[in-house]
Design a protein around this motif. Structure first.
Motif, PDB file in Angstrom:
ATOM      1  N   ASP A  24       0.657   0.018   2.055  1.00 55.40           N
ATOM      2  CA  ASP A  24      -0.178  -1.072   1.770  1.00 55.40           C
ATOM      3  C   ASP A  24      -0.842  -1.452   3.313  1.00 55.40           C
ATOM      4  OD1 ASP A  24       1.609  -2.565   3.032  1.00 55.40           O
ATOM      5  OD2 ASP A  24       2.021  -3.865   1.090  1.00 55.40           O
ATOM      6  N   GLU A  25      -1.845  -2.695   2.849  1.00 58.58           N
ATOM      7  CA  GLU A  25      -2.525  -3.322   4.100  1.00 58.58           C
ATOM      8  C   GLU A  25      -1.324  -3.883   5.141  1.00 58.58           C
ATOM      9  OE1 GLU A  25      -2.322  -6.047   0.719  1.00 58.58           O
ATOM     10  OE2 GLU A  25      -3.208  -3.941   0.915  1.00 58.58           O
ATOM     11  N   GLY A  43      -8.734   0.389 -11.294  1.00 53.87           N
ATOM     12  CA  GLY A  43      -9.252   0.121 -10.157  1.00 53.87           C
ATOM     13  C   GLY A  43     -10.656   0.578 -10.119  1.00 53.87           C
ATOM     14  N   GLU A  44     -11.372   0.314  -8.842  1.00 54.57           N
ATOM     15  CA  GLU A  44     -12.429   0.489  -8.742  1.00 54.57           C
ATOM     16  C   GLU A  44     -12.800   2.037  -8.445  1.00 54.57           C
ATOM     17  OE1 GLU A  44     -14.504  -1.785  -5.718  1.00 54.57           O
ATOM     18  OE2 GLU A  44     -13.898  -3.602  -6.812  1.00 54.57           O
ATOM     19  N   SER A  47     -10.710   3.724  -5.334  1.00 60.60           N
ATOM     20  CA  SER A  47      -9.560   3.102  -4.960  1.00 60.60           C
ATOM     21  C   SER A  47      -8.331   4.045  -4.934  1.00 60.60           C
ATOM     22  CB  SER A  47      -9.236   2.131  -5.727  1.00 60.60           C
ATOM     23  OG  SER A  47      -9.084   2.304  -7.148  1.00 60.60           O
ATOM     24  N   GLY A  48      -8.272   5.203  -5.271  1.00 57.24           N
ATOM     25  CA  GLY A  48      -6.890   6.102  -5.135  1.00 57.24           C
ATOM     26  C   GLY A  48      -6.180   6.240  -6.485  1.00 57.24           C
ATOM     27  N   LYS A  49      -6.695   6.179  -7.402  1.00 63.32           N
ATOM     28  CA  LYS A  49      -5.945   6.277  -8.644  1.00 63.32           C
ATOM     29  C   LYS A  49      -5.644   7.677  -8.823  1.00 63.32           C
ATOM     30  CE  LYS A  49      -9.431   4.744 -11.105  1.00 63.32           C
ATOM     31  NZ  LYS A  49     -10.309   4.277 -10.153  1.00 63.32           N
TER      32      LYS A  49
END
Length: 84
Positions: A24-25, A43-44, A47-49
């Motif tokens: 994560d961040e 997610g957008e 975004s990594g789905k």
């Protein structure tokens, strides 16, 4: 004094082991337990789905206590797992 060796993880993994999705961040590992039959990934775009889904498929393909079934999957994203 010598440090104790850490216990090694058993291989192959079980589908009940946590699935590693990345970091994560805050640079902490993101692990997901698949305790239910369904998972909703939202997610957008970008975004990594799809990456998360491929990590879960890779974990399941290595597990001996799991069978992969693909029904009406996307050829581009999930065609990689056709042989499994």
């Amino acid at each position: 004094r010598r440090p104790r060796p850490r216990p090694s993880r058993p291989f192959p993994p079980s589908i009940f082991d946590p699935v590693y999705l990345g970091i994560d961040e805050n640079a902490a590992a993101v692990l997901v337990r698949l305790i239910y039959k369904n998972l909703l990934a939202a997610g957008e775009p970008g975004s990594g789905k799809s990456g998360a889904l491929n990590n879960i498929c890779a974990h399941a393909a290595l597990s001996t206590d799991c069978r992969l079934w693909l029904m009406d999957g996307k050829e581009v994203e999930l065609g990689l797992w056709r042989g499994c």
